[in-house]
Each structure stands twice: as C-alpha cells, then as structure tokens.
Write an enzyme that holds these catalytic residues in place. Structure first.
Site, PDB file in Angstrom:
ATOM      1  N   CYS A  12       0.872  -1.465  -0.021  1.00 39.19           N
ATOM      2  CA  CYS A  12       0.137   0.027  -0.469  1.00 39.19           C
ATOM      3  C   CYS A  12       1.048   0.938  -0.108  1.00 39.19           C
ATOM      4  O   CYS A  12       1.684   1.489   1.256  1.00 39.19           O
ATOM      5  CB  CYS A  12      -1.071   0.488   1.432  1.00 39.19           C
ATOM      6  SG  CYS A  12      -1.892   1.349   1.322  1.00 39.19           S
ATOM      7  N   GLU A  16     -22.673   3.238  -0.390  1.00 38.08           N
ATOM      8  CA  GLU A  16     -22.884   1.808   0.082  1.00 38.08           C
ATOM      9  C   GLU A  16     -21.796   0.894  -0.329  1.00 38.08           C
ATOM     10  O   GLU A  16     -21.531  -0.414   0.996  1.00 38.08           O
ATOM     11  CB  GLU A  16     -23.919   1.194  -0.582  1.00 38.08           C
ATOM     12  CG  GLU A  16     -25.297   1.754   0.092  1.00 38.08           C
ATOM     13  CD  GLU A  16     -26.403   0.529  -1.014  1.00 38.08           C
ATOM     14  OE1 GLU A  16     -26.431  -0.017  -1.200  1.00 38.08           O
ATOM     15  OE2 GLU A  16     -27.399   1.471  -0.996  1.00 38.08           O
TER      16      GLU A  16
END
Lengths: 444, 839
Positions: free
Chosen positions: A95, A414
């Site tokens: 990352c 969502e």
C-alpha cells in the site's frame, strides 16, 4: 454550543484549537465537516480515507479517535517505532499510500531516515516483528503461542508484553486499513504531498476549511464550488466510478479468480513517482518473503488448523478484557469502532450485513456456531463475494488489478459501507488470533 | 515532635490492601477477636510479623498437599479434590441433594458423582458418532425440583432438555430451536417444575413450558444480547436479565410486553447476576468493568448498596449460602482464581481458591445450605471441589500498616498496636484540635468474620520552619512576581523574596538569571526604564557586573577596586528613591559574588566578545505584555513598534537624564567594549539548572523561572517536560488552595495543554428570563421571544457585560449599579422585598 477539544488531544493542537474556537456548530449535520476539519487541522491535509468515511460521521469519529490514540497518545512504544510498524504493516500489502504517509510522519517525529532504506536498516527489535506481521497480514490463523514467546523471550532485543500488544494492534489496524484504501481506490490517486516540517499545515487548506465548513461565515459558494484543488467529500467516489469505467476491460481477468491474483508480479510498482523518492518509498523494501500470501483457509481445514470458534474466544468476552488490560483504553476505542460499524444503517437487510461480516471471518477461519453458512451463498452475489474476498485478502494494487465492483447498482456510500465492514471484520479477526495467542502464552 | 492520636484506634486492615492510591486511613472500632467458621481447624492468631505469616502459609501449603494425598477423617465428609475432564468446561451445575454434578462444554457433557473419595463419572450424555452442535453447551442447569431433569443452552442457539430417566442412551428430551443466536443462559424456575427460561445473544428471552413444544412467551429486552437470566428465589413471577450493554432488567413472567424496571448496572456487558438466597431484594451483578455490585431492589429506586472492585472482568457471581454478606466470583480472562468476598470489605478477598490453571468458567455451591463446599469447573479441563477451610486467606498476608503524608508535611502512620507499645516520648492526643476532626468508631460487627487488627495511629507533625513544612512554598508562591514588570525587575524582586524567606540558593539563582539575560550595554534603553519606573537599579547593577568582569581579566586589582568603588558610589547616588535596605544588600552581594567567582563565566564572556561586536537590541527588554494572551501557543507575535515607543524616542529622552547619571552610564559603556554574551549562550546551563530544581522537588522554582524567562528558555526545553512541570506546580498550588496563583500560572504558561485548563467548562448556560427557554446565541437577547433577557434592575438597561444577580430573588443587574444600590438599601432594587446581600 462551543466545541472544545476535550476528547481529542492533538499533538499539533494550536491551529486546531484556533480554528475550533471560532467555530460554532449547531447541528449534527455539521459533524462530518467538523471532523474533517479537525483531521485537516491535525494533519495538515484531509486524506482521502477520511473523505470516504465522511459519509458515516459517527464511524469516522471513532475511527479517527482510535487512530490518533494508537499513533500519538499514551502507549509504551516510542512514536517513531509506531510509524515504522505502520510502514511495515502497510508494506505487506504494497500500500504505497500508507507507506508514504507514515514515512513522512516517521520523519516528522524524528525517526532516523536511514531506517526508511529498508527493513535491514531498522533495528533488530523491529525486524523481529516481521514474522508476526507477515502471518497476521496473510494467514492470521498461523499465529501461535510460539511467536509470542519468541518475541518476549528475554534478551537484549526483547519486547515487553505491553509493547507487543500495542504493536499487534497497530499491525492489525494498518493491515485492515490497507483493505479499505484498496477497496475505496484511494491508493494510487493521491500520493500524499510532502508536508512542511514541524506540522504546519499549508495555509490554504486551513482557510478553505474554515470558509467552507463553518457556519460562521455565510459563504456564497458551497464547498463543492470551491477551488478545484480541494476535493469535495464525495468527489472521490466519482473518481472511483470513473476508474470503474476505465477498468471494465480488466474485469475478465478478475473473474478468473484468486489463484491468478497473487501469481502476478509486481510489475508496475517501480514505474511511477520518481520525484518523491523518500516519501513514496517502494513498499517492497520493507517486506521479506514477498511470496507469502493468503491461502484458502477452507482447504487447510482438514489438515491441522482448527476452526476458530467465536463462542470460545470472542471479542466482547475475551479479546476486549485482554487488550484493555495490556494497553489501557484501547479496548473501549476498538469496541466503539466495532459497535459503530455494526450500527451503521444499512439499506439492505441486517441479514446481509451479518452475512458479509461472517463471510469475511469465515475466509479467515473464524466460525460462528449459531450461523448457517448457507445464508452467505444465498444472500451474497458472486460478484460481491469476489469483491469482498479481493479487498479482504488481496488488497494489493500492485498484484490485484483494481477490481471493478460488478455489484454495479450499488451506491457509492454503500460501497464505502461494505469497505468499512471488510476493514472492521478483518481488524477483529486479526486481533482475535493475536490475542488468543497471547492468552495462550500467558496461561502456559 | 510526635504525638499519639489515640491509644486504641483500630485500623481496618482493608486500608492496607494493594491499592496504593487509597492512602487515607480507615479507622474503626475496637478490637474484635477474630473467629472463623466452626469447622475451621485453624487457630486464629494475630499475625505479628511477615515472617510469621510466611511460615504459616508454608505450613498450610504443606498441610494441603498432605491432605490431597490422603483422606482425612473429619466430621464433615469431603475434602478438596479434583478430577480431569476430557475437555474444557463451560458450566457446571449440581442436583438438589448435592450428590451429582453435571459438567458441560463444547466437547463435554458428563455427570459425575460426588463421593468422599473423589469424583466418579456416572454418565456421558454426549452420544453419537459425530455429535451435533446441540451438544456444544454454553450453559447447563440441573432442575432443583426434579433430579432427572436438565437443561442446556447450546452455542448454536438451541435450548435442550434432558431426562435422565429415559431408558435409551440418548437422554435428550426436547429441543427448542427458536433462538437465532447463541443461547447464553438457561434457568429453571426454582419452584415450578415445568418452567424454563432462556436468554440469548439475539436479545430475546424465552419462557418455555416443558409440556409444550414451543415457547409460551418471548421477552424482548430491546437492548442487545442477553448474558444472564435468573428467576427470583422469593418472588414467584419475577426474573432478572442482564445485558451486554450494561443494563439489568426486571421482568414479570406474566407480562411479556415490557419490563417492570430497568437500570444501568455496569459500563460494558453485565456477564452475570445472582439473587440473594435470603434477602428478597438483593441482586448481585458482575461485569466486564471488573466490578461486582449489589443492588437493593426492594425500594422504589434501585440502589447500589455494595461494590467490589476485582482485578479482572467478572464471569460468574454466586452468593454463599448461610453467609449473608459473602459471595463467590470468578473471572472471564487472565485471572484464574476464585474469590469469596465479604461485600462489606470490598478491598481484599475474604478467601481465595487458587487451584485452577486456566480461567474458571463455572462455580456452584455444592449444597444450598452448606457454605463449606464450592465446586468449580475450568477451561483447564478440571473439576474441583474446594473445601472452605483450605482456602487461602489474603487478609493474613496483608500488612495492616498505613502511611500517609499530609499537605503540610505531617506524617500519619498506623500500625499494629503491639508494635507501637513501649514507644517513649508519645503524648496522648488532645481532643478538639481542629486539624484532626474526623475520628469515628465503626461499631464492630460480630457477623463479620474478617480478622480484625487493632492498630494505633500516630501523627508526626512537622515543626514550624523545618524543611518538611511547606510554609516557604506558600509564601513564595504568593510573593513571587511572574509578569507585569521588566524582566530584570522580576528577577530582582524574586531574588529578594527568596532571600527574605531564607533561601539563599534560590535568591542567587534569580540574581544570576538577571545577570545572564538582561541585555547589558544599552544605556538608552536602560534609561528608558529609569524614566518609566523606579526600578532602575537592576540594570545598573548588571552593568557593574559586566564591567567588573572585564576588569577582572584586563586590569590589576587596584584598578578594579577603583572601579568598583566608583560604581558603588554611583549606585548609592542613583538610589535616592530606592529602599535602602534592598539596594545595600544587593550591592554587598555583588561584591561578594564577584570576589568569590573569578570564574569561567566571566572569562568566557571575555573570550566571546570579539566574535560578537555588534549588539542587536533584543526584544526581551520590553515589558512582557505579549505573554498575556488568549492564545499564547500561536506563532510568536513580533514585537510591534508602537508598543515600545521609548526605544524610538530614546535619543531625545536620554538628554533628560540628570547629568550625573548619564555621565556614569556613558563612562561605564566606554569601559566595556560590548562585553556581553548572547543570552543564548547560557541556555544549556539554565536548562540544566531548571531540571535540577525540578528533580529536587522544587517544581515551583522551575516553573517560575520558566515563566519569567519566557522565550529565552522555552525552546530549549521540550514541551512535554514543561507541561509536566506546569501540571505538577498547578496541582500543588491547588492543593494549598492558592487559586489565584494557580490561575496566574495557567494564564502565563505557554503550553497548549495547560492553556486549555483555563478554557475548560467556561460556558455558562442561561435561560431567558421571559420565556424560560435556554438562550442560544447571545447572552442578553433571546432568539425566541426577541426580548432583552437581562435587564438591570437599577437602571433598566440591558446588561451586556458583567451581570450580577441575587441567588435569593434572582434579580440583578450591572455590577456597579447593584453594588451602589446595596450600599444604600438592604432591599432588592427590583422592589420584590427580598433582602439581598452583596459580599
């Protein structure tokens, strides 16, 4: 109501206080923007992670509080150790975003720049942590008493139990955050800009925040119409949508499932960003044994790895008490995070939420006696399952192509919600394994 | 000086428990000869020393080992014994006649017979080749009316009943699969044969009639998972339920629609609850917050009557039969022991059982009327029967001594009376001294089985003026000046203060600081101050020092003497308006100092002077007005010209000097060719000095210097240390009730964290006087009724500044107006007839 910085203690508190004392907040609506501003004042910029989470202000608050506590507040580990451990954890998943972020912060808390050259340059004590980092990141069920014992074995480079617990919490936090970063696609689009030292935020950020987010001044333009350099809270979602369009072509590759995913090499990891050599350090230099990755737990079940039964070791009953005992107050903070994510309003049925949570735990070998796992297949579409698995187990943009969410009709918020669930479930899973190992060590 | 306070005050030996913050002493009633349960074959001797105690512990340890080897003949049958189980236990339960015990867990479900020799396995209920999850038990209960009836709570959410009278191997009778999540608890009704209650993770409680196939009623707690359900022993219809969010609810079994009462018992989950077997209203609860609480439910409001703080989260709690105040607990994590507490003595366990190697998961008293046997199951796969007489008694190992320092340096010390006798030089404590007003004697409670120790309390008073006393601290805090004057004057003042209080070292330190940091050779500046204020002396003095140092290095002694002499006369001449005492003292001191230290300080000064020929005007010379700011941690404000008008006008003003002064000053500055060091040069030394003071315990000095030096030193010392000093000093000041000083320190501090102290809880919420609703925006006009809320009762205008009001009649107004009014009249200016007071 005057908001004071009672709850959050800032290391670079001055600007923050200054801003806040001017801000009068009247309604809950402003909570998100206030939080963003706090974070902004605190770190000098608003990272895309916080921006994404801002759609769930209550959760964001507990997330930021936990993160701040782990990284800056009371704890046995020195500050530069904490950031270095965070670097190690984030590097496991390649990352870049988190590695560079923590590299910069590592330097700011007077860390030795030499260490950033790679794991070999770090002190042996931190190198010893590499193994448990690796295991926790990819196959947490392998965590055993012996790992804990090896680290705590008295010697010159030994860890104390309290230090180890903080390190483990940090590792788990960063691993799971990698999943969120990957899932929300914030990794590659915003390599954090190097900051002025001594924590002075670039001036314009502060001003913008003050103008755009406070109720004091009646700004003629809404926050979205502000200068383009500042992103509105949901623009990143649009970015994600664009990416989704762009990478639709790669969807087919993705469909060929997991085993293919991690066989891919880190081909385009070295290409980009030459100019920020120090900050966006190549994550692979903090990684040993790069081949070690996630393996299907289910297949190994027959071998000798016992299924982890939540009824025998749960966060509420066991994990909390242990972690809170060894690293005071962190239990409450983590507990709040888990509670908040559980209480987020989910437009679909609560069953779906539970299915997602239990599915993630199932991927990591944690089973609930009182759950019928047939529900998972019934409720989760294949696309969503693949997405969850990719985000939870292979959150590595250098290996996994950014997977488009084939659960296409989902709304952006969502998606954030699903990502949050993945992050928290993963965090809890890693913590449970690590804490159980520590418990076993303490009993023996 | 030492006085004895009482000859026979008894100190509760709880006070010496491990908790160090519990430093105050508990003084209680007269000595009670300790006694223990009748069957305890142990003689109660007062512990006289630690070694004695150890010896006795060893003795009992050996005894216990011996007893484990052989069966002892005793009047009560049974002994401490254990057996290995095949798997970790989750819960245990006994049948009514105490002859059998059932052990349940994930992989075990067995019945053992309790015999004198040991446990005998009677029955394995876990049958089938691959038992289903229905056999994985979270809880088990044996019916107290029917010895063939058992119920288990399964981790998969099933509630199962078992009938031992069934002839086939599988004893399972009924299976209820109504709960969606793990069932945490099952409970039979104490008197009703067919009634079973269950509590589950899904937040529901269900009541089953065993004659029916499904539940008869469902209770929704509306507050997360149910951790425990317990039927009341005395009230037929009542049961209690405890929840994961910290609540406890009372329900009437006939009313499933809503609970009778609810209260928050703990922070975090309440893992267990237990009704008192005799006292109708008492409920004990244990939670993850490590507390055991006893609640009295018989009153209208639920009242917490006892609270025991344990060291780990409490998994189970069980009242001890026949002992009204005793209860047993075991913990969920980390701590493997079983504790029996006397709730009236919450600091130290009455007895502990330390046999288990992993957490204890189930405890049960063997018989409802027998307080001497406790059964326990554990995750370490053992089942134990504990004999009470074999329990270890932490009280015996505690040292009943206490020690505490008072604020003014007094020392209170309590120890066993036997140790204190024969001490000479003690005077009996004369009653009525107001410094020790609280002696009370707790009536001895005969039912309390705690070993009681009679202790004597002594108080050692610090002598007035001794080093232990804190008078110097108070005086210093009151008289130090920290701001409001030029730096040099502050130092001077503080040096005088320290000197008056007979603290030469501190005094010298202040003087040294003044010398180090006042900027020397700028006559124009110093004259400015001379013109402004009376405190011209310090700067001139510092000149003389500098000058002397130069002289020391460059001239012979005679010359120096001359110079000094001339300076002295200068000083005297200058000082016409000064207090003679102070100035003379200072002058003497200067000479002494200079002669004693021909030191490196000055030679260094000399070495350095060539390198810094230019002298820049430092900001420090101006009055430190800028330190007093709302946000001192904001970037350092640059000194603005308008605030120091004297500098700009210095040339013209200096002409106004008396001839003598100006000549002197000029001559001095000619003597020195800028013989100064940058103040920065001293910072390391000063830093070291501050640390020294702080470590010596004189944080007052450290903080005072820190404030007075301000920017000169602030950057040298890291923020955390500063904060630490400030906090300690403020804490001390507040203990001595020096609120003003403490506030001044907070105000002057430059640490963000300290500044915050002054900004916390500064909001005053007020209601509108017309519409009685809270005022939100401004303090004087109401948003809702658009009326001016705070009108002065005297002048009838709106008060926008300080508003003072009477607490009796709530009328008020401008501070000055009310003050004036009440000088003339006793009555309220509003005419309400109230006799207001202004003090």
């Amino acid at each position: 109501m005057i908001i004071c910085t009672k709850n959050m203690d800032y290391r670079f508190g001055t600007q923050c206080q200054f801003v806040q004392n001017q801000v009068m907040v009247n309604s809950e609506k402003d909570r998100a923007s206030l939080l963003c501003m706090k974070a902004l004042a605190n770190r000098g910029r608003l990272d895309s992670v916080s921006q994404q989470m801002a759609s769930h202000p209550q959760y964001l608050e507990s997330f930021l509080r936990t993160q701040h506590y782990i990284l800056y507040m009371d704890g046995p580990l020195p500050l530069h150790y904490r950031h270095y451990i965070a670097i190690m954890a984030a590097a496991r998943h390649h990352c870049r975003y988190l590695v560079s972020l923590h590299s910069a912060q590592f330097l700011r808390v007077d860390g030795d720049p030499l260490w950033l050259q790679g794991l070999e340059a770090a002190p042996p004590r931190l190198r010893h942590l590499d193994h448990i980092n690796k295991v926790l990141a990819h196959q947490p069920w392998l965590t055993a008493r012996s790992h804990i014992q090896a680290l705590l074995k008295t010697g010159e480079q030994c860890w104390s139990l309290a230090e180890l617990v903080q390190a483990v919490v940090l590792l788990a936090h960063c691993h799971s955050l990698c999943s969120f970063v990957f899932g929300s696609g914030s990794d590659s689009d915003s390599i954090p800009t190097p900051r002025v030292h001594h924590g002075t935020p670039p001036g314009y950020c502060l001003c913008d925040a003050a103008n755009g987010n406070t109720a004091l001044l009646p700004p003629p333009a809404g926050p979205t119409e502000k200068a383009p350099r500042r992103r509105s809270l949901d623009s990143s979602c649009e970015v994600a949508y664009l990416r989704e369009q762009i990478q639709k072509s790669q969807e087919e590759i993705k469909e060929r499932k997991a085993d293919r995913l991690h066989s891919q090499t880190l081909s385009h990891a070295d290409v980009e960003e030459e100019d920020e050599a120090m900050f966006s350090a190549d994550p692979s230099r903090f990684v040993t044994d790069p081949e070690f990755g996630y393996q299907e737990f289910a297949r190994r079940e027959e071998d000798h790895f016992q299924v982890f039964r939540v009824q025998d070791y749960s966060w509420e009953d066991h994990g909390f008490s242990l972690v809170n005992r060894l690293y005071s107050d962190i239990g409450h903070l983590l507990d709040e995070r888990f509670r908040n994510v559980a209480s987020l309003p989910f437009p679909h049925s609560p069953d779906l939420k539970r299915a997602i949570w239990n599915y993630i735990h199932c991927i990591y070998g944690i089973r609930y006696d009182d759950y019928d796992y047939g529900e998972v297949n019934r409720l989760l579409e294949r696309g969503l399952k693949l997405y969850i698995k990719a985000v939870a187990c292979y959150p590595d943009s250098s290996k996994t192509p950014l997977c488009p969410l084939s659960w296409a009709h989902i709304k952006a918020s969502e998606k954030v919600h699903v990502n949050l669930l993945v992050m928290e479930a993963r965090l809890q899973a890693e913590l449970l394994y690590a804490l159980r190992a520590i418990t076993q060590y303490m009993i023996a | 000086m030492r006085r004895e306070v009482t000859s026979a005050a008894n100190v509760n030996n709880d006070s010496t428990s491990a908790s160090p913050e519990r430093a105050h002493l508990f003084i209680k009633g007269q000595c009670v000869i300790p006694y223990e349960d009748v069957n305890r074959d142990r003689v109660n001797v007062c512990v006289t020393s630690r070694t004695d105690c150890h010896a006795r512990c060893n003795f009992y340890l050996e005894l216990r080992l011996e007893m484990e080897k052989m069966t002892r003949v005793s009047t009560v049958n049974g002994r401490t014994m254990f057996c290995h189980l095949d798997a970790p236990a989750n819960a245990i339960s006994v049948c009514r006649d105490a002859t059998q015990v059932v052990v349940a867990g994930r992989n075990i479900f067995k019945i053992y017979g309790l015999e004198e020799e040991g446990f005998v396995e009677r029955l394995n209920l876990r049958v089938g080749r691959k038992p289903s999850l229905n056999f994985s038990c979270a809880d088990v209960m044996w019916h107290q009316m029917d010895e063939n009836l058992l119920a288990t709570a399964a981790t998969n959410g099933a509630v199962v009943t078992w009938n031992l009278a069934r002839s086939c191997r599988n004893k399972q009778e009924q299976l209820f699969t109504e709960h969606k999540r793990t069932v945490n608890k099952v409970c039979f009704h104490p008197t009703e044969v067919n009634m079973l209650l269950s509590g589950s993770q899904d937040g529901f409680m269900k009541c089953f009639d065993l004659r029916k196939k499904e539940s008869v009623s469902t209770f929704s707690g509306q507050s997360e998972s149910v951790r425990d359900v317990q039927f009341s022993i005395k009230d037929y219809f009542t049961f209690a339920a405890s929840f994961e969010n910290g609540n406890v609810q009372l329900w009437d079994i006939r009313r499933p629609d809503r609970y009778e009462r609810m209260f928050t018992a703990h922070t975090g989950p309440v893992f267990c609850c237990d009704w008192h077997p005799e006292d109708r209203g008492w409920l004990a609860t244990g939670g993850r917050d490590k507390m055991v609480k006893v609640w009295d439910m018989s009153t209208n409001r639920v009242k917490e009557i006892y609270c025991v703080q344990t060291i780990a989260s409490v998994a189970r709690v069980k009242w001890r039969p026949e002992r009204r105040y005793h209860l047993a607990t075991c913990s969920m994590m980390v701590d493997h022991n079983i504790y029996v507490w006397d709730v009236r003595r919450p600091f130290i366990p009455f007895a502990t059982f330390e046999e288990h190697k992993d957490v204890t998961t189930g405890i049960v008293w063997r018989n409802q009327h027998d307080p001497y046997y406790l059964l326990s199951g554990s995750k370490d796969s053992t089942l134990y029967q504990h004999m009470f007489k074999d329990a270890s008694r932490p009280v015996d190992r505690a040292n009943p001594e206490g020690l505490c320092f008072g604020l003014f340096g007094d020392l209170a010390f309590a120890a066993k009376e036997s140790l204190m006798t024969g001490d000479v030089g003690r005077k009996t404590y004369p009653g009525g001294d107001r410094r020790y007003p609280i002696f009370f004697f707790k009536k001895p409670d005969v039912t309390e089985q705690f070993a009681q120790v009679s202790s004597a309390l002594s108080v050692f008073e610090s002598e007035a003026g001794s080093s232990v006393g804190m008078d110097w601290f108070i005086n210093t805090a009151k008289s130090y000046l920290l701001s409001g004057k030029p730096f040099a004057e502050l130092c001077e003042h503080n040096a005088q203060v320290a000197k008056k209080l007979n603290r030469p070292q501190e005094s010298t330190t202040w003087t040294m600081l003044r010398i180090m940091f006042s900027e020397p050779a700028n006559p124009s500046l110093s004259t400015n101050h001379n013109l402004n204020k009376s405190g011209n002396l310090p700067l001139v003095n510092s000149f003389s020092m500098k000058e002397m140092s130069a002289a020391l290095n460059e001239r012979n002694k005679e010359n120096r003497q001359d110079n000094l002499h001339s300076l002295e006369t200068n000083l005297n001449n200058n000082d016409e308006n000064e207090e003679t005492e102070g100035s003379e003292g200072q002058a003497e001191y200067l000479f002494g100092d200079a002669e004693l230290d021909d030191d490196d300080l000055y030679s260094m000064e000399h070495d350095n002077q060539a390198e810094e020929p230019e002298y820049l005007l430092p900001q420090e010379a101006f009055p430190l007005r800028h330190e007093i700011m709302d946000h001192p941690s904001a970037p350092e404000p640059v000194q603005e010209k308008p605030e120091s008008p004297h500098v700009s006008g210095s040339e013209t003003e200096s002409t106004c000097l008396t001839p003598m002064e100006s000549i002197n000053l000029i001559s001095v500055s000619q003597l020195l060719f800028s013989p100064h060091l940058p103040p920065k040069f001293f910072c390391p030394i000063v830093k070291e000095m501050l640390c020294y003071y702080a470590e010596q315990g004189d944080v007052q000095m450290a903080v005072s210097v820190l404030i007075v030096l301000g920017d000169r030193i602030r950057k040298e010392i890291d923020e955390l240390t500063q904060e630490h000093w400030y906090m300690s000093y403020i804490d001390l000041l507040q203990r001595f009730e020096l609120w003003n000083v403490s506030n001044e320190v907070i105000k002057l501090s430059t640490c963000g964290a300290i500044m915050c102290l002054n900004q916390a809880s500064t909001t005053l919420h007020i209601n509108c006087s017309n519409c009685k609703r809270p005022m939100s925006n401004k303090g004087w006009i109401c948003d809702r009724c658009h009326q001016c809320a705070s009108v002065c009762a005297v002048c009838h205008h709106v008060v926008k500044g300080l508003f003072v009001w009477c607490q009796g009649c709530s009328h008020g107004g401008h501070l000055e107006h009310v003050m004036e009014w009440l000088k003339q009249s006793k009555h309220c200016p509003a005419g309400c007839g109230h006799l207001c007071e202004y003090t």
